[in-house]
Write a protein that holds these residues in place. Structure first.
Motif, PDB file in Angstrom:
ATOM      1  N   LEU A   1       0.830  -1.207   0.000  1.00 57.94           N
ATOM      2  CA  LEU A   1       0.000   0.000   0.000  1.00 57.94           C
ATOM      3  C   LEU A   1       0.862   1.254   0.000  1.00 57.94           C
ATOM      4  N   LEU A   2       1.929   1.244   0.792  1.00 62.32           N
ATOM      5  CA  LEU A   2       2.818   2.412   0.844  1.00 62.32           C
ATOM      6  C   LEU A   2       3.459   2.669  -0.519  1.00 62.32           C
TER       7      LEU A   2
ATOM      8  N   MET B   1       0.849   4.166  -2.886  1.00 65.56           N
ATOM      9  CA  MET B   1       0.623   5.593  -2.622  1.00 65.56           C
ATOM     10  C   MET B   1       1.712   6.432  -3.268  1.00 65.56           C
ATOM     11  N   SER B   2       2.955   5.987  -3.156  1.00 68.82           N
ATOM     12  CA  SER B   2       4.049   6.756  -3.769  1.00 68.82           C
ATOM     13  C   SER B   2       3.934   6.736  -5.294  1.00 68.82           C
ATOM     14  N   SER B   3       3.421   5.632  -5.853  1.00 70.25           N
ATOM     15  CA  SER B   3       3.286   5.523  -7.307  1.00 70.25           C
ATOM     16  C   SER B   3       2.133   6.390  -7.813  1.00 70.25           C
ATOM     17  N   PHE B   4       0.958   6.248  -7.183  1.00 70.59           N
ATOM     18  CA  PHE B   4      -0.221   6.992  -7.616  1.00 70.59           C
ATOM     19  C   PHE B   4      -0.004   8.486  -7.492  1.00 70.59           C
TER      20      PHE B   4
ATOM     21  N   THR C   1      10.826   8.485  -1.558  1.00 73.15           N
ATOM     22  CA  THR C   1       9.517   8.573  -0.905  1.00 73.15           C
ATOM     23  C   THR C   1       9.149   7.253  -0.244  1.00 73.15           C
ATOM     24  N   TYR C   2       9.364   6.152  -0.954  1.00 65.88           N
ATOM     25  CA  TYR C   2       9.059   4.824  -0.414  1.00 65.88           C
ATOM     26  C   TYR C   2       9.866   4.558   0.849  1.00 65.88           C
TER      27      TYR C   2
END
Length: 638
Positions: free
Chosen positions: A420-421, A424-427, A566-567
């Motif tokens: 999920l994390l 979120m960084s991808s989207f 970010t990840y």
């Protein structure tokens, strides 16, 4: 209809506007400073790349092409010069050169262009209005808002704010725009004002400053004959207020043709006639070219012969064009040169002194005023796009879908949580990138137009654009995380939530900055989108989730990847290295989060360096975008 009858019609229209003379400002009042425009032997050449002869050739051959070939002429205050000619004859190129808007690096301009016997300068620029053919206007602003914002930016601080607004309102009234003053401008897919009203708004933006010189590129293009006559009647009134008006026009009706004082006919960049519009037909008859029918629109006849089409069908078009050029040099050129060299009453009036008396420094308003006005205008224009129901709905749906898919995950499902994390960084890498990548390509025409007229500093525009986009950039990801975070069962501590939110917001700003930089560098929506997709997919693959053992020769990609940093920070914000999670068969054992296979290679070190890397990208991408924008609206003449 002869020239005298047309003049009487226009005079009658002026008399009908007498009621408007009580307004605080009149667009038809006398110009502050009459300017005589002279141009002598103007030549403009550009370098054109030929197509590759073979697919394996790296470069095509480059050759010089002459767009303008030795043009000479003079336009005095109170006169309208209309430049006629077929498409590609050089009309717009000459208009751009006379208006001081030839872009650096796009061609070589030689010859002499003078304004009251002085070269182009900031004073001339302040006294010049330039109406482009494509009517670069913001579609979501009303007619009144468009003119008011222009007045606030272009009128100097010697006018108070309420006086600037009154001038804008007076322009609305005198140009006959009262009926649509509260109607939005509109666009291709947004209903707004009519084509004639759009053109009058564009003219109104320029005459707000009471220009001494007014240039217009195809002001009647795409308009019906009645609307076109109304536009030219406005130009006639402006010229008879002591202004110098120069316009290109494609194929005017005979009624419009006789409203022009002077005509310049071009054929493939060569002059074939320059002089009074009323004398054009007699001139061509004197050199052996007369229309085949008695009653014909003069402009139709002039365009035919400029295209090489005459009454003698056996004559080749190339021969006719060459004969017209020779006839011009033999019969007209000497008298045109003599007219250019003659002195008039305005030749020695100082333009710079006039410009300095109306402005403070190099700009009509201060940096802060420009920033505030541009911010307000930008928010009004973009609020419909930034907070559209489609975008808000998209974020709500994705956040709810994520919350349901990752419903109440915990440390028993550590792999799902880090998935999920990473999502979120991808989207939130792709979403702001493609929101911002279109920013400058979409506003290029507007930026070129306003920067060329010296309306504001690039820095004030850029900062207003960057700061004005913050609400859209920050509110939507905040809504997304607020919904998804608690539904997905991530770490419930408040400090963990706000730390995750901070990382996500910085990530959004960095990705948006990359979009701004790519858009400003490429300035083409399709190419910028393709490049952005490739870059973001590369960052995604190197983000540390899909590939954990990256070969050394390509491992450097992760150090320029927004997603990688970010990840890493999202993981650091959720877990600690010595935190326990259930592992083994049926979760009967306890293991350190730091030893989990999906997190081990990311590590719990270098959190500070990752933060610094994102901070550098946050600033760096925007600096690149600003530098790339510096070339927009930059001309050779100042």
């Amino acid at each position: 209809m002869d020239n005298q009858e047309v003049s009487m019609d226009v005079e009658a229209q002026i008399e009908n506007n007498d009621d408007d003379r009580t307004l605080p400002f009149s667009v038809f009042k006398k110009a502050n400073l009459p300017i005589t425009l002279r141009f002598e032997n103007v030549v403009y050449t550009v370098k054109v790349k030929e197509q590759k002869s073979w697919p394996w050739e790296t470069k095509g051959k480059t050759q010089e092409r002459s767009i303008l070939k030795g043009l000479t002429g003079i336009v005095k205050p109170g006169e309208i010069l209309a430049m006629l000619g077929p498409s590609g004859s050089g009309k717009t190129s000459l208009l751009t050169a006379l208006g001081g808007r030839v872009s650096e690096g796009k061609g070589k301009l030689t010859g002499s262009i003078s304004y009251n016997n002085k070269p182009f300068s900031k004073g001339v620029k302040r006294a010049t209005g330039f109406v482009t053919q494509d009517d670069a206007l913001y579609p979501h602003l009303t007619v009144t808002e468009t003119l008011v914002y222009t007045a606030l930016l272009r009128l100097p601080n010697s006018f108070k704010k309420h006086e600037k607004i009154k001038q804008a309102e007076a322009v609305v009234t005198e140009l006959g725009l009262e009926r649509c003053k509260n109607t939005i401008i509109g666009g291709p897919f947004l209903r707004g004002v009519s084509g004639g009203e759009r053109k009058r708004v564009s003219i109104g933006q320029e005459i707000l400053i009471n220009p001494s010189l007014l240039f217009l590129d195809e002001p009647t293009s795409g308009l019906d004959s009645t609307t076109a006559q109304r536009i030219v009647s406005i130009l006639w009134q402006l010229a008879h207020g002591g202004r110098t008006v120069v316009t290109t026009i494609h194929q005017p009706s005979s009624r419009l043709f006789y409203m022009f004082d002077k005509i310049l006919l071009l054929s493939e960049g060569n002059p074939v006639y320059f002089g009074l519009g009323s004398n054009a037909m007699d001139y061509f008859a004197s050199v052996g070219y007369s229309p085949s029918v008695e009653r014909i629109n003069p402009s139709d006849f002039l365009l035919d012969i400029a295209n090489g089409v005459g009454s003698d069908e056996s004559q080749r078009p190339e021969d006719l064009k060459a004969a017209l050029v020779v006839a011009y040099k033999t019969n007209l050129l000497e008298s045109v040169i003599n007219a250019v060299k003659e002195q008039d009453d305005h030749s020695n009036q100082s333009i710079e002194k006039h410009g300095d008396s109306k402005h403070f420094g190099d700009w009509p308003t201060t940096w802060w005023q420009q920033f505030c006005v541009l911010s307000k205008r930008g928010l009004k224009q973009r609020r419909h796009d930034s907070f559209s129901g489609l975008k808000i709905g998209q974020v709500f749906i994705v956040s709810l879908l994520c919350g349901l898919l990752w419903w109440k995950t915990n440390l028993y499902h550590l792999q799902d949580q880090i998935g999920l994390l990473f999502f979120m960084s991808s989207f939130w890498g792709f979403f702001p990138l493609f929101q911002q990548i279109f920013t400058f390509p979409q506003e290029r025409k507007m930026l070129e137009k306003e920067r060329s007229s010296g309306m504001y500093r690039l820095s004030s525009y850029f900062m207003s654009r960057v700061i004005g986009d913050l609400p859209m950039e920050l509110i939507l990801p905040t809504i997304f995380l607020t919904i998804t975070y608690w539904m997905a069962g991530l770490n419930p501590k408040a400090v963990k939530f706000f730390l995750t939110l901070l990382v996500l917001l910085v990530h959004v700003l960095v990705s948006g900055g990359l979009g701004l930089a790519l858009g400003a560098l490429v300035m083409d929506q399709k190419s910028a989108t393709t490049l952005g997709s490739v870059l973001m997919l590369t960052f995604l693959l190197a983000g540390g989730y899909y590939v954990r053992h990256v070969p050394v020769f390509i491992s450097w990609i992760q150090y320029v990847s927004i997603g990688y940093y970010t990840y890493k920070l999202l993981i650091l914000g959720q877990y600690t290295e010595n935190e326990w999670y259930p592992c083994g068969e049926n979760g009967k054992l306890k293991c350190h989060v730091g030893d989990f296979e999906g997190i081990k290679h990311i590590g719990f070190h270098s959190g500070f360096s990752s933060s610094v890397a994102l901070a550098v990208m946050l600033v760096g991408y925007r600096v690149v975008a600003y530098i790339a924008l510096m070339r927009i609206g930059k001309t050779k003449s100042g």
